[in-house]
Design a protein around this motif. Structure first.
Motif, mmCIF file in Angstrom:
data_model
loop_
_atom_site.group_PDB
_atom_site.id
_atom_site.type_symbol
_atom_site.label_atom_id
_atom_site.label_comp_id
_atom_site.label_asym_id
_atom_site.label_seq_id
_atom_site.Cartn_x
_atom_site.Cartn_y
_atom_site.Cartn_z
ATOM 1 N N LEU A 29 1.090 -1.069 -0.015
ATOM 2 C CA LEU A 29 0.155 0.070 0.250
ATOM 3 C C LEU A 29 0.797 1.281 0.078
ATOM 4 O O LEU A 29 1.789 1.279 0.313
ATOM 5 C CB LEU A 29 -0.891 -0.235 1.448
ATOM 6 C CG LEU A 29 -1.727 -1.179 1.277
ATOM 7 C CD1 LEU A 29 -2.893 -1.106 2.502
ATOM 8 C CD2 LEU A 29 -2.624 -1.501 0.137
ATOM 9 N N TYR A 30 0.391 2.737 0.192
ATOM 10 C CA TYR A 30 1.183 4.314 -0.570
ATOM 11 C C TYR A 30 1.460 3.780 1.055
ATOM 12 O O TYR A 30 2.654 4.017 1.026
ATOM 13 C CB TYR A 30 0.438 4.530 -0.713
ATOM 14 C CG TYR A 30 0.426 6.396 -1.394
ATOM 15 C CD1 TYR A 30 1.660 5.707 -1.909
ATOM 16 C CD2 TYR A 30 -0.103 6.614 -1.703
ATOM 17 C CE1 TYR A 30 2.170 6.603 -2.736
ATOM 18 C CE2 TYR A 30 0.118 8.552 -2.102
ATOM 19 C CZ TYR A 30 1.742 8.114 -2.503
ATOM 20 O OH TYR A 30 2.440 9.208 -3.444
ATOM 21 N N PRO A 31 1.248 4.136 2.060
ATOM 22 C CA PRO A 31 1.589 4.471 3.031
ATOM 23 C C PRO A 31 3.206 3.230 3.404
ATOM 24 O O PRO A 31 3.975 3.881 4.043
ATOM 25 C CB PRO A 31 0.502 3.741 4.583
ATOM 26 C CG PRO A 31 -0.664 4.003 3.354
ATOM 27 C CD PRO A 31 0.055 4.150 2.531
ATOM 28 N N LEU A 76 -2.396 3.359 -3.342
ATOM 29 C CA LEU A 76 -4.197 3.141 -3.094
ATOM 30 C C LEU A 76 -3.645 3.335 -1.058
ATOM 31 O O LEU A 76 -2.839 2.880 -0.514
ATOM 32 C CB LEU A 76 -4.879 2.209 -2.888
ATOM 33 C CG LEU A 76 -4.664 1.934 -4.606
ATOM 34 C CD1 LEU A 76 -6.137 0.897 -4.621
ATOM 35 C CD2 LEU A 76 -5.178 3.409 -5.065
ATOM 36 N N PHE A 77 -4.715 4.255 -0.156
ATOM 37 C CA PHE A 77 -4.765 4.445 1.076
ATOM 38 C C PHE A 77 -5.989 3.057 1.184
ATOM 39 O O PHE A 77 -6.514 2.136 0.566
ATOM 40 C CB PHE A 77 -5.225 5.523 1.293
ATOM 41 C CG PHE A 77 -4.021 6.063 0.965
ATOM 42 C CD1 PHE A 77 -2.698 6.800 2.276
ATOM 43 C CD2 PHE A 77 -4.391 8.077 0.210
ATOM 44 C CE1 PHE A 77 -2.732 7.680 2.716
ATOM 45 C CE2 PHE A 77 -3.002 8.451 0.459
ATOM 46 C CZ PHE A 77 -2.199 8.510 0.968
ATOM 47 N N LYS A 78 -5.722 2.619 2.277
ATOM 48 C CA LYS A 78 -6.539 1.407 3.052
ATOM 49 C C LYS A 78 -8.174 1.940 3.037
ATOM 50 O O LYS A 78 -8.878 0.762 2.237
ATOM 51 C CB LYS A 78 -6.304 1.218 4.535
ATOM 52 C CG LYS A 78 -6.825 0.361 5.153
ATOM 53 C CD LYS A 78 -6.933 -1.009 4.550
ATOM 54 C CE LYS A 78 -4.729 -1.793 5.180
ATOM 55 N NZ LYS A 78 -4.848 -2.875 4.953
ATOM 56 N N TYR A 91 -3.259 4.652 8.000
ATOM 57 C CA TYR A 91 -2.480 4.478 8.693
ATOM 58 C C TYR A 91 -1.027 4.898 8.983
ATOM 59 O O TYR A 91 -0.209 4.832 9.432
ATOM 60 C CB TYR A 91 -2.084 2.714 8.372
ATOM 61 C CG TYR A 91 -3.712 2.215 8.504
ATOM 62 C CD1 TYR A 91 -3.679 1.441 9.299
ATOM 63 C CD2 TYR A 91 -4.857 2.373 7.727
ATOM 64 C CE1 TYR A 91 -5.024 0.110 10.013
ATOM 65 C CE2 TYR A 91 -6.381 1.012 7.880
ATOM 66 C CZ TYR A 91 -5.865 0.761 8.631
ATOM 67 O OH TYR A 91 -7.219 -0.564 8.972
ATOM 68 N N MET A 92 -1.680 6.422 8.434
ATOM 69 C CA MET A 92 -0.117 7.058 8.451
ATOM 70 C C MET A 92 -0.325 8.055 9.910
ATOM 71 O O MET A 92 0.336 8.223 10.816
ATOM 72 C CB MET A 92 -0.555 8.739 7.151
ATOM 73 C CG MET A 92 -0.392 7.390 6.227
ATOM 74 S SD MET A 92 1.639 6.643 6.109
ATOM 75 C CE MET A 92 2.536 8.348 6.425
ATOM 76 N N THR A 93 -1.140 8.064 11.123
ATOM 77 C CA THR A 93 -1.648 8.663 11.514
ATOM 78 C C THR A 93 -2.902 8.134 12.339
ATOM 79 O O THR A 93 -3.312 7.590 11.804
ATOM 80 C CB THR A 93 -2.408 10.410 11.275
ATOM 81 O OG1 THR A 93 -3.441 10.556 11.087
ATOM 82 C CG2 THR A 93 -1.383 11.601 11.090
#
Length: 538
Positions: free
Chosen positions: A351-353, A392-394, A493-495
């Motif tokens: 994923l992107y993160p 993509l984000f989750k 999922y980044m913060t």
């Protein structure tokens, strides 16, 4: 394989030629949030280092550029700056630019304005007032005064020639500026954070109304584009896929199955660190419900032998990442012999993160940890990567899963890391400690489902700590392991913030774990947020 080489090797296929908003990251803790807000408008965007070359940007159809915030001061030696060639590209293509916080100061610095330390720093909520009689397009549909989030010590003290102020606060005269001829706007505040209630309006005004971006970033189109393009890329070849049973690998596997059918060979590697009954349950769900051609490789002893004596989390991740690829390569060789056809591609659910956290820039975000499927890949890997979810984000992956018709239980399953329980066992990983954690984790997840909290939580799990504590059971003294429950609320999922689980649910979990799992006599609850902590402990 280092992270830079990984980016060259990997392919997300469908997005390369898509018109996009480019976000140049100066190291702000909020840069990923800018991307999230743009994507929420159904506008496609990508995040780049602020040091990106004009040559790289020229490859893309750029609708607009957003300059993020950052921790530096534009006037300090060594602070990051956009290259002159990129500014030239912006001018030649007449690309609209939005500078946020440091990004606005960078714009002012480049075009002859003045930036200096403020008399006082400005952090937190602040009311922004539009300049009387000024109808800036970036504020269309917004009131004369509105709340925004500030996070800066420097401020603009003189606007560049051709720029005019369009908003101010009690602390700063030039909180928003614009130059209509150059199609440039600057904001001292952060519209991307949730503490700026009307921030999304500003981003929409810029991306859609000013830049003219089409709001066509939808998952059904994305799926169809991927399926068509992967057929062209793979041809008559075969693809091997890393499938864990989590939402990311499930969605990726279903996409690939729709594209090439049984020529996609999904592999579930039991590394000895999966959750309780995980391999059995994933095999049943993927084969029967998703129609995926899945085989399970029992490599538990192989992984656990390599992890003996290893306590450093980065070493654990790299050992597991390297061994994963070795197993996949071996399975690919077997498939080639069985099918009489080459297997040259590896599907991953990255994923992107994962990408953002694993790649370190000078100026932008430092490496937090190496993800086993990004920076942990071996340089000797022969398989070519296909990663349909890499941009993509989750929440976008879940939206894609629903569009593909995957059942909600699979789509809303909490993330499970590639290294598995190995990075939730702090200290050495042994078969005995894995068994203890499997039992405790199963109880906690069961209680979250039973109490109706599972879907409200972004990620939940148990961590086995490398400490023991004294306890009393019956009439005897115990000296056993301590475990901690981690439940977080998050969308990207980044913060993340810790989930406020009711005490009665915590009490039930604690009672069951301590009474039913031999080897644990104390259960804690993790109440730290990300940042400063990460979601996983290792």
């Amino acid at each position: 394989m280092d992270a830079a080489e990984y980016l060259k090797q990997s392919s997300c296929l469908s997005n390369y030629g898509r018109p996009q908003v480019a976000i140049l990251d100066f190291g702000s803790q909020y840069s990923h949030l800018i991307a999230r807000r743009v994507r929420e408008l159904h506008v496609y965007c990508e995040l780049y280092s602020c040091l990106v070359t004009a040559e790289e940007l020229e490859k893309h159809e750029l609708l607009a550029i957003i300059l993020s915030g950052g921790p530096s001061s534009v006037y300090d030696e060594g602070s990051p700056h956009v290259s002159p060639e990129v500014w030239k590209l912006i001018e030649e293509r007449n690309i609209p630019v939005l500078g946020i916080c440091y990004g606005m100061q960078e714009m002012a610095y480049v075009f002859g304005g003045e930036v200096a330390p403020g008399l006082k720093h400005e952090y937190g909520k602040s009311f922004v007032k539009r300049v009387e009689g000024c109808n800036s397009q970036v504020f269309d549909g917004m009131p004369e005064s509105f709340q925004m989030w500030m996070s800066h010590g420097d401020k603009l003290t003189k606007t560049p020639e051709g720029f005019k102020p369009v908003a101010a606060t009690d602390n700063a005269e030039f909180v928003a500026i614009e130059n209509l001829e150059k199609r440039m706007w600057g904001l001292q505040f952060h519209p991307e954070v949730t503490h700026s209630p009307l921030g999304k309006n500003i981003i929409e005004n810029f991306c859609v109304n000013i830049a003219g971006a089409k709001q066509d970033w939808v998952m059904t189109d994305y799926a169809n584009e991927f399926i068509e393009e992967v057929r062209l890329k793979v041809g008559d070849g075969h693809v091997i896929g890393a499938v864990s049973g989590g939402v990311d690998s499930t969605v990726a596997a279903v996409l690939m199955t729709r594209a090439i059918g049984d020529r996609f060979h999904a592999v579930l590697v039991d590394n000895g660190c999966l959750r309780k009954d995980e391999a059995k349950n994933v095999l049943k769900r993927m084969r029967e419900d998703c129609g995926v051609n899945l085989r399970c490789v029992d490599a538990a002893d192989r992984f656990l032998d390599l992890l003996k004596g290893v306590t450093d989390p980065e070493k654990k991740r790299k050992i597991i990442g390297t061994t994963f690829i070795e197993v996949f390569q071996e399975e690919a060789n077997k498939i080639e012999k069985e099918m009489g056809a080459s297997c040259d591609f590896l599907l991953q659910g990255t994923l992107y993160p994962d990408v953002i956290e694993s790649i370190s820039y000078k100026g932008p975000s430092a490496t937090i940890k190496t993800h086993h499927n990004v920076g942990g890949l071996p340089a000797t890997m022969k398989l070519k990567l296909i990663e349909p979810l890499r941009e993509l984000f989750k929440d976008e992956v879940r939206e894609l899963g629903i569009a593909l018709g995957i059942d909600e239980t699979s789509v809303w399953r909490h993330p499970f890391p590639g290294p598995g329980l190995a990075i939730r066992i702090l200290g050495e990983v042994t078969k005995e400690r894995v068994k203890i954690l499997q039992e405790a984790d199963a109880i906690v997840i069961e209680e979250l489902y039973r109490s109706g909290h599972y879907r409200k939580i972004g990620q939940a799990f148990v961590v086995l700590l490398p400490v023991k504590s004294v306890g009393v059971m019956g009439d005897g003294r115990t000296y056993e392991n301590v475990a901690s429950v981690r439940c977080v609320e998050t969308t990207d999922y980044m913060t993340a913030d810790f989930y406020h689980l009711p005490y009665d649910v915590m009490g039930t979990m604690s009672s069951r774990v301590i009474n039913e799992v031999r080897g644990i006599n104390r259960l804690c609850y993790d109440i730290s947020s990300k940042p400063p902590a990460t979601i996983e402990w290792e």
